[in-house]
Scaffold this active site. Structure first.
Site, short mmCIF file in Angstrom:
data_model
loop_
_atom_site.label_atom_id
_atom_site.label_comp_id
_atom_site.label_asym_id
_atom_site.label_seq_id
_atom_site.Cartn_x
_atom_site.Cartn_y
_atom_site.Cartn_z
CG ASP A 299 -1.80 1.05 1.53
OD1 ASP A 299 -2.45 1.31 -0.18
OD2 ASP A 299 -2.59 1.24 1.99
CG LEU A 300 4.81 3.40 -1.84
CD1 LEU A 300 5.81 2.57 -0.46
CD2 LEU A 300 5.86 2.24 -3.27
#
Length: 108
Positions: free
Chosen positions: A49-50
């Site tokens: 979940d960058l």
């Protein structure tokens, strides 16, 4: 674990002239994030979940720290395709979300 008292990266970017980072600052943050990802990958983990909201800056705003490891998965146990994360930031290759046009993030 270190304490990170600064803003998230998106907040910081929006406060910059024309909502853009200076190249030198962007390079520093990029190095910090690559080091964090290299370390995680070497230990067998994916962040999953960058996005700018998951990058916090220290109080001096000269160091970026990758936070919110809630979607992190072990590389060997990662199901294919990845079906979690923030839809706006999911890679297009395995994207299980239908494409929706997204308006740009307005400057403050």
């Amino acid at each position: 674990m270190e304490r990170v008292d600064g803003p998230d990266l998106q907040e910081f970017i929006l406060k910059q002239p024309n909502s853009k980072l200076a190249e030198g600052v962007a390079r520093i943050f990029h190095r910090n994030l690559l080091a964090a990802l290299r370390h995680a990958h070497a230990l067998g983990w994916l962040h999953c979940d960058l996005k700018p909201q998951n990058v916090r800056l220290n109080a001096e705003c000269n160091k970026a720290v990758l936070v919110d490891w809630g979607f992190a998965r072990e590389i060997e146990r990662q199901p294919a395709p990845i079906t979690q994360g923030t839809p706006r930031y999911v890679s297009p290759e395995p994207n299980p979300y239908p494409p929706k046009p997204q308006p740009p993030i307005p400057p403050r």
